[in-house]
Scaffold this active site. Structure first.
Site, PDB file in Angstrom:
ATOM      1  CG  HIS A 299      -8.248   6.341   5.171  1.00  0.00           C
ATOM      2  ND1 HIS A 299      -8.713   6.355   6.463  1.00  0.00           N
ATOM      3  CD2 HIS A 299      -9.337   6.262   4.365  1.00  0.00           C
ATOM      4  CE1 HIS A 299     -10.027   6.258   6.440  1.00  0.00           C
ATOM      5  NE2 HIS A 299     -10.435   6.213   5.177  1.00  0.00           N
ATOM      6  CG  ASP A 356     -12.365   6.700  -2.783  1.00  0.00           C
ATOM      7  OD1 ASP A 356     -13.496   6.227  -2.972  1.00  0.00           O
ATOM      8  OD2 ASP A 356     -12.084   7.456  -1.845  1.00  0.00           O
TER       9      ASP A 356
HETATM   10  C1  LIG Z   1      -7.443  11.179   2.854  1.00  0.00           C
HETATM   11  C2  LIG Z   1      -6.658  12.410   3.310  1.00  0.00           C
HETATM   12  C3  LIG Z   1      -7.578  13.631   3.193  1.00  0.00           C
HETATM   13  C4  LIG Z   1      -6.235  12.210   4.772  1.00  0.00           C
HETATM   14  O1  LIG Z   1      -5.675  13.397   5.191  1.00  0.00           O
HETATM   15  P1  LIG Z   1      -5.003  13.602   6.627  1.00  0.00           P
HETATM   16  O2  LIG Z   1      -5.254  12.470   7.530  1.00  0.00           O
HETATM   17  O3  LIG Z   1      -5.436  14.947   7.080  1.00  0.00           O
HETATM   18  O4  LIG Z   1      -3.484  13.541   6.300  1.00  0.00           O
HETATM   19  P2  LIG Z   1      -2.562  14.799   6.150  1.00  0.00           P
HETATM   20  O5  LIG Z   1      -3.204  15.777   5.230  1.00  0.00           O
HETATM   21  O6  LIG Z   1      -2.217  15.282   7.530  1.00  0.00           O
HETATM   22  O7  LIG Z   1      -1.287  14.181   5.469  1.00  0.00           O
HETATM   23  C5  LIG Z   1      -0.143  13.692   6.158  1.00  0.00           C
HETATM   24  C6  LIG Z   1       1.055  13.888   5.252  1.00  0.00           C
HETATM   25  O8  LIG Z   1       0.932  13.027   4.099  1.00  0.00           O
HETATM   26  C7  LIG Z   1       0.853  13.812   2.907  1.00  0.00           C
HETATM   27  N1  LIG Z   1      -0.219  13.240   2.083  1.00  0.00           N
HETATM   28  C8  LIG Z   1      -1.405  12.727   2.524  1.00  0.00           C
HETATM   29  N2  LIG Z   1      -2.101  12.229   1.510  1.00  0.00           N
HETATM   30  C9  LIG Z   1      -1.340  12.425   0.393  1.00  0.00           C
HETATM   31  C10 LIG Z   1      -1.539  12.105  -0.968  1.00  0.00           C
HETATM   32  N3  LIG Z   1      -2.642  11.501  -1.379  1.00  0.00           N
HETATM   33  N4  LIG Z   1      -0.567  12.456  -1.855  1.00  0.00           N
HETATM   34  C11 LIG Z   1       0.554  13.071  -1.420  1.00  0.00           C
HETATM   35  N5  LIG Z   1       0.798  13.389  -0.136  1.00  0.00           N
HETATM   36  C12 LIG Z   1      -0.138  13.064   0.758  1.00  0.00           C
HETATM   37  C13 LIG Z   1       0.513  15.239   3.355  1.00  0.00           C
HETATM   38  O9  LIG Z   1       0.983  16.180   2.450  1.00  0.00           O
HETATM   39  C14 LIG Z   1       1.213  15.290   4.691  1.00  0.00           C
HETATM   40  O10 LIG Z   1       2.591  15.496   4.455  1.00  0.00           O
HETATM   41  P3  LIG Z   1       3.478  16.345   5.506  1.00  0.00           P
HETATM   42  O11 LIG Z   1       3.435  15.569   6.782  1.00  0.00           O
HETATM   43  O12 LIG Z   1       4.822  16.425   4.880  1.00  0.00           O
HETATM   44  O13 LIG Z   1       2.797  17.696   5.616  1.00  0.00           O
HETATM   45  C15 LIG Z   1      -5.397  12.619   2.439  1.00  0.00           C
HETATM   46  O14 LIG Z   1      -4.561  11.493   2.537  1.00  0.00           O
HETATM   47  C16 LIG Z   1      -5.719  12.926   0.987  1.00  0.00           C
HETATM   48  O15 LIG Z   1      -5.940  14.094   0.639  1.00  0.00           O
HETATM   49  N6  LIG Z   1      -5.766  11.873   0.089  1.00  0.00           N
HETATM   50  C17 LIG Z   1      -6.135  12.056  -1.275  1.00  0.00           C
HETATM   51  C18 LIG Z   1      -7.636  12.112  -1.394  1.00  0.00           C
HETATM   52  C19 LIG Z   1      -8.287  10.763  -1.189  1.00  0.00           C
HETATM   53  O16 LIG Z   1      -7.888   9.754  -1.758  1.00  0.00           O
HETATM   54  N7  LIG Z   1      -9.352  10.744  -0.356  1.00  0.00           N
HETATM   55  C20 LIG Z   1     -10.163   9.551  -0.136  1.00  0.00           C
HETATM   56  C21 LIG Z   1     -10.139   9.110   1.286  1.00  0.00           C
HETATM   57  S1  LIG Z   1     -11.000   7.557   1.454  1.00  0.00           S
END
Ligand SMILES: CC(C)(COP(=O)(O)OP(=O)(O)OC[C@H]1O[C@@H](n2cnc3c(N)ncnc32)[C@H](O)[C@@H]1OP(=O)(O)O)[C@@H](O)C(=O)NCCC(=O)NCCS
Length: 421
Positions: A299, A356
């Site tokens: 998140h 979710d």
């Molecule tokens: C929610 C979300 C978009 C937040 O993204 P964010 O704050 O931009 O976090 P980041 O994309 O910067 O991720 C940070 C790190 O964790 C990893 N990461 C984040 N979510 C991940 C996941 N669900 N599975 C695997 N790796 C994940 C990223 O690859 C990144 O790794 P790195 O530092 O080695 O590059 C992201 O966690 C995600 O895509 N989750 C899955 C979709 C989801 O469940 N969304 C609902 C949100 S309520």
């Protein structure tokens, strides 16, 4: 702390510090560009406060979520969704009289124009319900022209989502519409319009209605997330509430936002159908050469357990128990959670299950089709969008939202004749 100092080309510039009621600290850089010529660069807005708000407080480090000061755990246990709507949109929990009044209005405004139904029936039945929902809110503007600020628009949106969600389901299933009943509360009316029989008296399962109510409360607001910010952004151009909500629905439909609940269930189903086991999926999510992410994990704000996921994890058990169901997907979800929470990759990045992860299991138990999951999210979230939209429009600091950029393209050049390109 009263000022923050920025030094640019050897010159110091002072900017006021703003403190929130929970001691959150912000640097007010409203005059940054005017006094220095520079802008802040913050792609994804992870460090940018776009407004001051008194609606929702999140402490992502400690897994805290409160609506207007009330902990989400207490609200989920003790009040109805209508009370939460009142809290968010009108600022306080209602007394009995206000609550009865709101309930009556929510059924009165739940009736939608016959023309809206005709528009719905113009869509291909296989279309995604979120695309239908967004279009129908846009269409509201054509049926209920607005000056932009009236309480009537607010009630129409708050009540309309219930009917639109149910009608979209009925249309996709090829079933006749069931009209809202004035004797039912919001969640029961949703169930009645979605699953009831045309012309028959409502027959509502209280356990199911309670579960829906809780889900709506948990999804009602989440401060300046992508869809709330979109709703504010569109509304900041003085676009109507309907146009702003339609845009919010569009933002919510994305798989990185509200669409994740559908993606979670699809992922669990793939595991169940043998397209890989739990460990393989965890490995794939860690593999940087693959774009796959573990859906329902991580998140932007919570770097601890999402408090909504905690409530829903318990709720999923209760709902399945009381309906006498045994869903193998819940076992897979539990196993996945266990493996991920013990894996160093997830531990180091503080990736925990989000709202979710378990909501899909509950929706499935309630026989809500997977495609409708994000609509269920919107059903709760519309109240938050309305509250955010109103706060933005009534803010004394109101201005159209218009971010800046750092241009990195070509410098000025002349258009070459076509033969030289
Ligand atoms: C929610 C979300 C978009 C937040 O993204 P964010 O704050 O931009 O976090 P980041 O994309 O910067 O991720 C940070 C790190 O964790 C990893 N990461 C984040 N979510 C991940 C996941 N669900 N599975 C695997 N790796 C994940 C990223 O690859 C990144 O790794 P790195 O530092 O080695 O590059 C992201 O966690 C995600 O895509 N989750 C899955 C979709 C989801 O469940 N969304 C609902 C949100 S309520």
């Amino acid at each position: 702390m009263s000022n923050a100092k920025v030094t640019l080309d050897g010159t110091d510039h002072q900017f006021p510090i703003v403190e929130g009621s929970e001691n959150e600290v912000g640097i007010d850089i409203a005059k940054l560009r005017g006094s220095t010529g520079a802008v802040m660069l913050d792609p994804g807005y992870g460090n940018t406060g776009s407004c001051q708000s008194s609606i929702t407080y999140i402490d992502g480090e400690n897994g805290v979520l409160r609506y207007r000061g009330y902990p989400i755990e207490e609200l989920a246990e003790q009040v109805s969704f209508e009370e939460v709507i009142h809290l968010l949109v009108w600022g306080e929990l209602p007394n009995e009289e206000r609550l009865e009044d709101l309930k009556a209005k929510l059924t009165e405004y739940a009736v939608v124009d016959e023309g809206i139904k005709k528009i719905l029936e113009g869509f291909p039945r296989h279309a995604h319900p979120m695309a239908m929902l967004s279009s129908l809110f846009s269409a509201y503007e054509t049926y209920y022209p607005t000056t932009g600020d009236s309480e009537e628009d607010v009630l129409r949106v708050l009540a309309g989502i219930n009917t639109l969600a149910a009608y979209i389901y009925r249309y996709k299933e090829g079933l006749p519409y069931v009209y809202p009943s004035k004797d039912l509360d919001f969640s029961s009316n949703f169930l009645h319009m979605t699953y009831g029989s045309h012309g028959a008296d409502p027959d509502i399962d209280e356990v199911v209605a309670k579960a829906i109510d809780k889900l709506l409360i948990l999804h009602a607001d989440h401060e300046q997330n992508c869809s709330a910010s979109t709703t504010r952004m569109v509304g900041s151009a003085k676009a109507s509430l309907y146009a702003s909500i339609a845009a919010g629905v569009g933002a919510l439909s994305g798989p990185l936002h509200g669409g994740a609940n559908q993606a979670v269930l699809e992922m669990l189903r793939n595991i169940q159908e043998g397209e890989g086991d739990v460990a393989e999926y965890v490995e794939l999510a860690k593999d940087k050469s693959s774009s796959f992410r573990l859906m329902g994990f991580g998140h932007r704000v919570y770097k601890n357990f999402d408090p909504r996921a905690k409530i829903l994890k318990a709720s999923a058990d209760d709902v399945l128990d009381s309906l006498g169901l045994d869903d193998p997907l819940l076992d897979i979800a539990r196993e996945l959670e266990q493996v991920a929470l013990e894996d160093e990759f997830f531990v180091k990045r503080r990736l925990y299950p989000n709202v979710d992860f378990y909501s899909g299991i509950i929706y499935r138990a309630l026989e809500i089709p997977t495609e409708m999951f994000t609509v269920m999210f919107a059903l709760g979230r519309v109240s938050g969008w309305v509250a955010q939209w109103q706060e933005m429009r009534n803010d004394p600091a109101f201005r159209i939202h218009r971010p800046r950029q750092i241009y990195i393209g070509e410098n000025e050049r002349s258009v070459p004749p076509i033969s030289e390109r």
